[in-house]
Scaffold this motif. Structure first.
Motif, PDB file in Angstrom:
ATOM      1  N   ARG A   1       0.828  -1.202   0.000  1.00 16.50           N
ATOM      2  CA  ARG A   1       0.000   0.000   0.000  1.00 16.50           C
ATOM      3  C   ARG A   1       0.865   1.255   0.000  1.00 16.50           C
ATOM      4  NH1 ARG A   1      -4.207   0.249   4.718  1.00 16.50           N
ATOM      5  NH2 ARG A   1      -2.469   1.221   5.851  1.00 16.50           N
ATOM      6  N   PHE A   2       0.521   2.161  -0.900  1.00 12.96           N
ATOM      7  CA  PHE A   2       1.211   3.433  -1.073  1.00 12.96           C
ATOM      8  C   PHE A   2       0.198   4.539  -0.745  1.00 12.96           C
ATOM      9  CE2 PHE A   2       3.134   6.481  -4.404  1.00 12.96           C
ATOM     10  CZ  PHE A   2       4.027   7.012  -3.484  1.00 12.96           C
ATOM     11  N   SER A   3       0.473   5.345   0.288  1.00  9.85           N
ATOM     12  CA  SER A   3      -0.568   6.257   0.770  1.00  9.85           C
ATOM     13  C   SER A   3      -0.015   7.647   1.092  1.00  9.85           C
ATOM     14  CB  SER A   3      -1.246   5.679   2.014  1.00  9.85           C
ATOM     15  OG  SER A   3      -0.310   5.521   3.068  1.00  9.85           O
ATOM     16  N   SER A   4      -0.948   8.582   1.189  1.00  8.25           N
ATOM     17  CA  SER A   4      -0.625   9.950   1.582  1.00  8.25           C
ATOM     18  C   SER A   4      -1.634  10.407   2.628  1.00  8.25           C
ATOM     19  CB  SER A   4      -0.677  10.896   0.375  1.00  8.25           C
ATOM     20  OG  SER A   4      -1.991  10.941  -0.168  1.00  8.25           O
ATOM     21  N   SER A   5      -1.209  11.292   3.511  1.00  8.51           N
ATOM     22  CA  SER A   5      -2.118  11.866   4.507  1.00  8.51           C
ATOM     23  C   SER A   5      -1.961  13.379   4.503  1.00  8.51           C
ATOM     24  CB  SER A   5      -1.837  11.290   5.900  1.00  8.51           C
ATOM     25  OG  SER A   5      -0.518  11.555   6.306  1.00  8.51           O
ATOM     26  N   TYR A   6      -3.093  14.063   4.600  1.00 12.33           N
ATOM     27  CA  TYR A   6      -3.136  15.516   4.523  1.00 12.33           C
ATOM     28  C   TYR A   6      -3.995  16.082   5.649  1.00 12.33           C
ATOM     29  CZ  TYR A   6      -1.245  15.648  -0.282  1.00 12.33           C
ATOM     30  OH  TYR A   6      -0.446  15.542  -1.397  1.00 12.33           O
ATOM     31  N   VAL A   7      -3.695  17.320   6.026  1.00 14.26           N
ATOM     32  CA  VAL A   7      -4.625  18.151   6.783  1.00 14.26           C
ATOM     33  C   VAL A   7      -5.407  18.955   5.757  1.00 14.26           C
ATOM     34  CG1 VAL A   7      -4.867  20.108   8.353  1.00 14.26           C
ATOM     35  CG2 VAL A   7      -3.207  18.325   8.844  1.00 14.26           C
ATOM     36  N   HIS A   8      -6.727  18.873   5.792  1.00 11.07           N
ATOM     37  CA  HIS A   8      -7.511  19.608   4.796  1.00 11.07           C
ATOM     38  C   HIS A   8      -8.352  20.702   5.454  1.00 11.07           C
ATOM     39  CE1 HIS A   8     -11.242  16.700   4.988  1.00 11.07           C
ATOM     40  NE2 HIS A   8     -11.059  17.374   6.090  1.00 11.07           N
TER      41      HIS A   8
ATOM     42  N   SER B   1      -5.378  21.502   1.006  1.00 12.41           N
ATOM     43  CA  SER B   1      -4.819  20.488   1.896  1.00 12.41           C
ATOM     44  C   SER B   1      -3.302  20.633   1.976  1.00 12.41           C
ATOM     45  CB  SER B   1      -5.165  19.081   1.395  1.00 12.41           C
ATOM     46  OG  SER B   1      -6.551  18.906   1.238  1.00 12.41           O
ATOM     47  N   PHE B   2      -2.757  20.256   3.136  1.00 12.13           N
ATOM     48  CA  PHE B   2      -1.313  20.354   3.365  1.00 12.13           C
ATOM     49  C   PHE B   2      -0.789  18.978   3.756  1.00 12.13           C
ATOM     50  CE2 PHE B   2      -3.290  24.411   4.268  1.00 12.13           C
ATOM     51  CZ  PHE B   2      -2.512  25.287   3.521  1.00 12.13           C
ATOM     52  N   LEU B   3       0.267  18.548   3.060  1.00 19.30           N
ATOM     53  CA  LEU B   3       0.803  17.195   3.238  1.00 19.30           C
ATOM     54  C   LEU B   3       1.381  16.990   4.631  1.00 19.30           C
ATOM     55  CD1 LEU B   3       1.515  14.475   1.801  1.00 19.30           C
ATOM     56  CD2 LEU B   3       3.752  15.514   1.286  1.00 19.30           C
ATOM     57  N   LEU B   4       0.996  15.875   5.248  1.00 14.76           N
ATOM     58  CA  LEU B   4       1.619  15.437   6.496  1.00 14.76           C
ATOM     59  C   LEU B   4       2.764  14.485   6.203  1.00 14.76           C
ATOM     60  CD1 LEU B   4      -1.527  14.841   8.749  1.00 14.76           C
ATOM     61  CD2 LEU B   4       0.122  16.709   8.911  1.00 14.76           C
ATOM     62  N   ASN B   5       2.477  13.420   5.446  1.00 13.46           N
ATOM     63  CA  ASN B   5       3.526  12.487   5.038  1.00 13.46           C
ATOM     64  C   ASN B   5       3.007  11.522   3.980  1.00 13.46           C
ATOM     65  OD1 ASN B   5       2.263  10.165   6.350  1.00 13.46           O
ATOM     66  ND2 ASN B   5       3.013  11.010   8.285  1.00 13.46           N
ATOM     67  N   GLY B   6       3.945  10.836   3.377  1.00 18.11           N
ATOM     68  CA  GLY B   6       3.646   9.701   2.515  1.00 18.11           C
ATOM     69  C   GLY B   6       4.101   8.433   3.218  1.00 18.11           C
ATOM     70  N   LYS B   7       3.559   7.305   2.769  1.00 20.82           N
ATOM     71  CA  LYS B   7       3.853   6.075   3.489  1.00 20.82           C
ATOM     72  C   LYS B   7       3.784   4.872   2.553  1.00 20.82           C
ATOM     73  CE  LYS B   7       1.929   3.354   7.345  1.00 20.82           C
ATOM     74  NZ  LYS B   7       0.844   3.336   8.368  1.00 20.82           N
ATOM     75  N   VAL B   8       4.704   3.945   2.742  1.00 18.62           N
ATOM     76  CA  VAL B   8       4.665   2.633   2.086  1.00 18.62           C
ATOM     77  C   VAL B   8       4.499   1.583   3.172  1.00 18.62           C
ATOM     78  CG1 VAL B   8       5.986   0.898   0.814  1.00 18.62           C
ATOM     79  CG2 VAL B   8       6.011   3.278   0.051  1.00 18.62           C
ATOM     80  N   LYS B   9       3.473   0.756   3.034  1.00 17.90           N
ATOM     81  CA  LYS B   9       3.250  -0.336   3.996  1.00 17.90           C
ATOM     82  C   LYS B   9       3.183  -1.646   3.221  1.00 17.90           C
ATOM     83  CE  LYS B   9       0.077  -2.107   7.504  1.00 17.90           C
ATOM     84  NZ  LYS B   9      -1.186  -1.875   8.270  1.00 17.90           N
TER      85      LYS B   9
ATOM     86  N   LYS C   1       7.081  -0.758   7.275  1.00 20.70           N
ATOM     87  CA  LYS C   1       6.543   0.579   7.015  1.00 20.70           C
ATOM     88  C   LYS C   1       7.695   1.541   6.768  1.00 20.70           C
ATOM     89  CE  LYS C   1       2.554  -0.030  10.110  1.00 20.70           C
ATOM     90  NZ  LYS C   1       1.846   0.512  11.319  1.00 20.70           N
ATOM     91  N   GLN C   2       7.514   2.393   5.748  1.00 19.94           N
ATOM     92  CA  GLN C   2       8.500   3.420   5.455  1.00 19.94           C
ATOM     93  C   GLN C   2       7.777   4.749   5.214  1.00 19.94           C
ATOM     94  OE1 GLN C   2      11.976   2.214   2.925  1.00 19.94           O
ATOM     95  NE2 GLN C   2      10.617   0.522   2.352  1.00 19.94           N
ATOM     96  N   TYR C   3       8.401   5.846   5.708  1.00 19.09           N
ATOM     97  CA  TYR C   3       7.781   7.159   5.596  1.00 19.09           C
ATOM     98  C   TYR C   3       8.680   8.107   4.814  1.00 19.09           C
ATOM     99  CZ  TYR C   3       4.691   5.485   9.308  1.00 19.09           C
ATOM    100  OH  TYR C   3       3.788   4.760  10.043  1.00 19.09           O
ATOM    101  N   ASP C   4       8.060   8.913   3.972  1.00 19.66           N
ATOM    102  CA  ASP C   4       8.755   9.937   3.202  1.00 19.66           C
ATOM    103  C   ASP C   4       7.677  10.807   2.554  1.00 19.66           C
ATOM    104  OD1 ASP C   4      11.209  11.091   2.196  1.00 19.66           O
ATOM    105  OD2 ASP C   4      10.652  10.298   0.237  1.00 19.66           O
TER     106      ASP C   4
END
Length: 270
Positions: free
Chosen positions: A163-170, A197-205, A215-218
């Motif tokens: 899973r390749f994901s992104s999280s934002y504050v919107h 929206s403003f990026l918090l982080n991206g993630k690979v799980k 899990k990796q964050y970037d």
């Protein structure tokens, strides 16, 4: 003599009681006389003055007011789709992002809102919350972090989840229209507006037999600032939504024109 006095007093008392009773009955009838005309009550008091009273059906609508505070509303749960230069099919350049449509999802909710209610049918408010886009990749690849461009490696591993994901504050600005309440106390809602929206982080799980859960964050070159729009329609606390983001999903030249949209169900629409 005494008998005459007693008799006179008795007759006088009876007459007074009868007169008082008559006046009381007349006064009661006068007070109970109500004339209704054009949603107004004309009440005659004491057999003379008419006083006008408004019917309950003419009560004024609630006044406009500021609204807001901590909340937990507009919980969006649905599916995400990538659009490559207007096409739902990915180009060869972006084919490594091929994903499982039924497991590529979005999830978001609001925790704050501040606005102004102009009437019982319309309000404008700014909200704040969190938004996730979760892309379930088909191929056994690993998106590389800390790279100048969006790159990946092919792995000799059978991932049960990649899973390749992104999280934002919107921060959406919503214009909300709603109908009058039904007999069940529910309304129809129509809500639309832009959001940033403003990026918090991206993630690979990744999950595999060989390495277990990794899990990796970037930031993975996701746009640091994303802007788009949302439309919702619902009844009571349940509705449908669709979101579209106007700028590219990634900040890399190779992924120019690759955008994101989502659709699904909204809970707590109010």
């Amino acid at each position: 003599m005494k008998r005459l006095i007693y008799t006179a007093l008795l007759v006088s008392g009876l007459a007074g009681a009868t007169t008082t009773s008559a006046f009381a009955q007349q006064d009661t009838v006068a007070k109970d006389t109500v004339i209704k005309k054009k949603n107004k009550y004309m009440v005659r008091i004491g057999g003379g003055t008419l006083v006008t009273k408004m019917d309950d059906s003419t009560k004024k609508a609630p006044k406009s007011k500021f609204v807001g505070g901590i909340t937990f509303t507009r919980v969006d749960l649905g599916f995400s789709r990538l659009i490559d230069n207007g096409d739902f099919n990915l180009s060869p350049t972006n084919d490594f992002l091929d994903y499982k449509g039924g497991k590529t999802s979005t999830f978001s909710f609001d925790v704050l809102q501040f606005g102004y209610r102009f009437s019982s049918n319309f309000k404008i408010y700014v909200a704040g919350g969190f938004d996730w886009t979760l892309i379930r990749l088909r191929d056994n690849i690993t998106i590389q972090k800390n790279q100048p461009t969006l790159t990946y490696t092919n792995d000799n591993v059978a991932y049960s989840k990649n899973r390749f994901s992104s999280s934002y504050v919107h921060i959406p600005l919503n214009f909300e229209f709603r109908t009058a309440e039904s007999k069940k106390g529910k309304r129809f809602y129509f809500v639309l507006g832009p959001e940033v929206s403003f990026l918090l982080n991206g993630k690979v799980k990744q999950i595999s037999d060989e390495f277990g859960k990794v899990k990796q964050y970037d930031n993975y070159h996701f746009q640091s600032v994303r802007y788009g729009g949302t439309v919702r329609f619902g009844y009571g606390g349940l509705g449908l939504f669709t979101k579209y983001y106007f700028n590219d999903m990634f900040a890399t030249p190779a992924q120019a024109g690759l955008k994101n949209m989502s659709f699904g169900v909204t809970f707590g629409l109010n």
